[in-house]
Design a protein around this motif. Structure first.
Motif, PDB file in Angstrom:
ATOM      1  N   ARG A  33      17.420  23.613  68.576  1.00 56.07           N
ATOM      2  CA  ARG A  33      16.144  24.268  68.295  1.00 56.07           C
ATOM      3  C   ARG A  33      16.080  25.666  68.865  1.00 56.07           C
ATOM      4  O   ARG A  33      16.526  25.941  69.949  1.00 56.07           O
ATOM      5  N   LEU A  90      15.004  19.929  62.386  1.00 56.80           N
ATOM      6  CA  LEU A  90      14.739  19.952  60.954  1.00 56.80           C
ATOM      7  C   LEU A  90      13.287  19.628  60.648  1.00 56.80           C
ATOM      8  O   LEU A  90      12.631  18.945  61.378  1.00 56.80           O
ATOM      9  N   SER A 148      14.980  24.392  53.921  1.00 57.94           N
ATOM     10  CA  SER A 148      15.280  22.972  53.768  1.00 57.94           C
ATOM     11  C   SER A 148      14.561  22.386  52.561  1.00 57.94           C
ATOM     12  O   SER A 148      15.074  21.482  51.904  1.00 57.94           O
ATOM     13  N   LEU A 207      21.407  18.923  66.193  1.00 60.04           N
ATOM     14  CA  LEU A 207      20.460  19.757  65.471  1.00 60.04           C
ATOM     15  C   LEU A 207      19.581  20.434  66.517  1.00 60.04           C
ATOM     16  O   LEU A 207      18.596  19.873  66.966  1.00 60.04           O
ATOM     17  N   ASN A 251      14.340  25.875  58.798  1.00 63.51           N
ATOM     18  CA  ASN A 251      13.388  24.771  58.937  1.00 63.51           C
ATOM     19  C   ASN A 251      12.071  25.149  58.270  1.00 63.51           C
ATOM     20  O   ASN A 251      11.173  25.686  58.905  1.00 63.51           O
ATOM     21  N   LEU A 274      18.190  25.680  61.192  1.00 67.94           N
ATOM     22  CA  LEU A 274      18.700  24.326  61.272  1.00 67.94           C
ATOM     23  C   LEU A 274      20.210  24.361  61.477  1.00 67.94           C
ATOM     24  O   LEU A 274      20.918  25.005  60.724  1.00 67.94           O
ATOM     25  N   LEU A 324      19.875  15.148  55.460  1.00 65.78           N
ATOM     26  CA  LEU A 324      18.682  15.896  55.838  1.00 65.78           C
ATOM     27  C   LEU A 324      17.417  15.087  55.574  1.00 65.78           C
ATOM     28  O   LEU A 324      16.494  15.087  56.385  1.00 65.78           O
TER      29      LEU A 324
END
Length: 472
Positions: A10, A31, A101, A8, A83, A50, A272
């Motif tokens: 960035r 996330l 999300s 995950l 995110n 994400l 998640l």
């Protein structure tokens, strides 16, 4: 670039243009947590994306029949997870649908998310992306733009506790929202037609709108105290009535939801949640008495965040007992081992995950990262090839470029290490550093070679975005 869990990744901005072997490509992101209601018009550039291989595959498959029904080219349309804990989805120029999300967390079914995607594809097909003339960033067009949540929503409403707009600002907001009102109605109609053409029931779409209606009531906004600002928006109840009339007369209305897609959705949602929420909250929602696949998924992440390696591995192994060849379960086990400081032990499950996923670039990047983390030169040749293949299929993955730069540097290939750094920095918006590294790469690469030409491309892009023709 530190990450809690390396698959995950960035970035500080939304990517320029997506696409990957499975459907789309994105600059990565970590996330964020749970859903919280707010409909503020946040600049797109303030958001992050994400990235997770399983989630990307799910969203691709969920949206594919709708994209086909819309008449858009499936190769040019992307659905991306953002995110943001806000319950929202939006478009912001181009053929990209962004889903927050928080919306995934709020939804109870894959069909609800599918209904949202259908609506947003209506915005894409209708060319509804709106740019704020007073700002450089695209402004969201949101499924929640009808609600109380735009940044200007507090105009004339002291109870909202968000301040009062000046008269000129309120007038400008009203003009903007009167424009979006017609676009929302158009997107509603288009989304309903896409669901119908795809043979998908509109029950999920209506269920989600009813959630929004409950939020309106919960926050105490009723029609009688709507200001003129609010009257520029269609009310959720009105939209529900209109859509109900449309959906209930559609042949697909009574068609059952896809059980396989629902099973995948529950996995994604739990995964998640386990990553986003605090471990304590995760264990409340998915207690140890629950041995379902979603619960095992969520708790494995929660235990890993608490550095409870034995418990995290026990749940990962329990998942693998249900399906030893599931690449995402293998990826999870490899992640846990790698993050816990056991990269050598992570190599085998990550190698299997890479092979079983047809060399999915995000998983392959994690595999390459594990080999590098052993600091064993015996793994370097394989790591370099794996990472080169990963960036060839997913060029907009800054974490993969970073890892490739590391392996080039360890092998003494400094010009290509500088080129990989320039790639990473251009994707993360560090254009000054990207320019410096691109120029250094050009100086060390054979003139006219593909890598030299690519370094030039990055240099030209960096110069353009820095707003000047910087001299070498």
């Amino acid at each position: 670039m530190p990450n809690l869990l390396p698959n995950l990744h960035r970035s500080t901005t939304l990517p320029r243009r997506p696409a990957l072997s499975g459907g789309w490509k994105r600059a990565g992101a970590a996330l964020a947590v749970l859903c919280a209601f707010a409909g503020s018009a946040v600049p797109v550039a303030a958001q992050t994306v994400l990235r997770d291989a399983e989630t990307e595959a799910f969203l691709h498959d969920l949206s594919a029949p709708l994209i086909k029904a819309s008449g858009l080219d499936p190769n040019n349309v992307d659905v991306v997870l953002v995110n943001d804990p806000e319950v929202n989805a939006f478009v912001a120029g181009g053929q990209v649908v962004y889903v927050n999300s928080g919306l995934v967390n709020m939804a109870d079914s894959a069909a609800e998310v599918q209904g949202v995607i259908a609506h947003e594809l209506g915005h894409v097909a209708g060319g509804h992306a709106i740019y704020n003339p007073g700002a450089s960033d695209a402004t969201r067009i949101s499924i929640l733009s009808l609600l109380l949540g735009a940044a200007a929503a507090a105009a004339g409403s002291p109870a909202a506790g968000m301040g009062v707009f000046a008269a000129g600002q309120q007038a400008a907001a009203g003009t903007f929202l009167s424009y979006t009102r017609s676009q929302e109605a158009s997107a509603d109609a288009a989304g309903a037609s896409y669901l119908s053409k795809a043979g998908i029931s509109g029950r999920g779409s209506l269920a989600f709108f009813n959630k929004l209606l409950n939020m309106e009531y919960r926050y105490g906004y009723s029609q009688k105290d709507q200001s003129s600002f609010w009257s520029t928006h269609p009310l959720t109840a009105d939209r529900i009535q209109t859509l109900s009339d449309t959906y209930e007369h559609d042949p697909a209305w009574t068609k059952p939801d896809d059980p396989a897609m629902q099973t995948r959705f529950l996995r994604i949602k739990a995964k998640l949640f386990g990553y986003l929420a605090t471990p304590a909250d995760t264990l409340k929602v998915y207690p140890e008495t629950d041995n379902s696949i979603p619960a095992l998924y969520a708790r494995a992440y929660a235990y890993h965040k608490e550095s409870l390696l034995d418990r995290a591995l026990a749940d990962a192994d329990a998942l693998l007992t249900t399906d030893p060849k599931d690449p995402y379960f293998l990826e999870l086990k490899g992640q846990i081992l790698l993050e816990a400081g056991h990269p050598a032990e992570a190599i085998d499950p990550l190698r299997q995950a890479t092979q079983l996923s047809n060399n999915q670039p995000l998983i392959a990047t994690l595999f390459g990262h594990a080999m590098l983390s052993t600091e064993d030169p015996a793994h370097y040749a394989e790591a370099q090839q794996v990472l080169k293949d990963a960036v060839a299929r997913d060029r907009e993955n800054p974490f993969a470029w970073y890892q490739l730069g590391v392996i080039y540097a360890r092998n003494g290939d400094i010009p290509r290490a500088r080129l990989a750094s320039a790639e990473q920095q251009s994707l993360t918006g560090e254009m000054g550093e990207a320019l410096i590294n691109a120029q250094a790469a050009e100086a060390g690469l054979p003139t006219g070679s593909p890598d030299w030409l690519h370094a030039q491309d990055i240099e030209f892009q960096a110069r353009a975005e820095l707003g000047g023709d910087r001299k070498k």
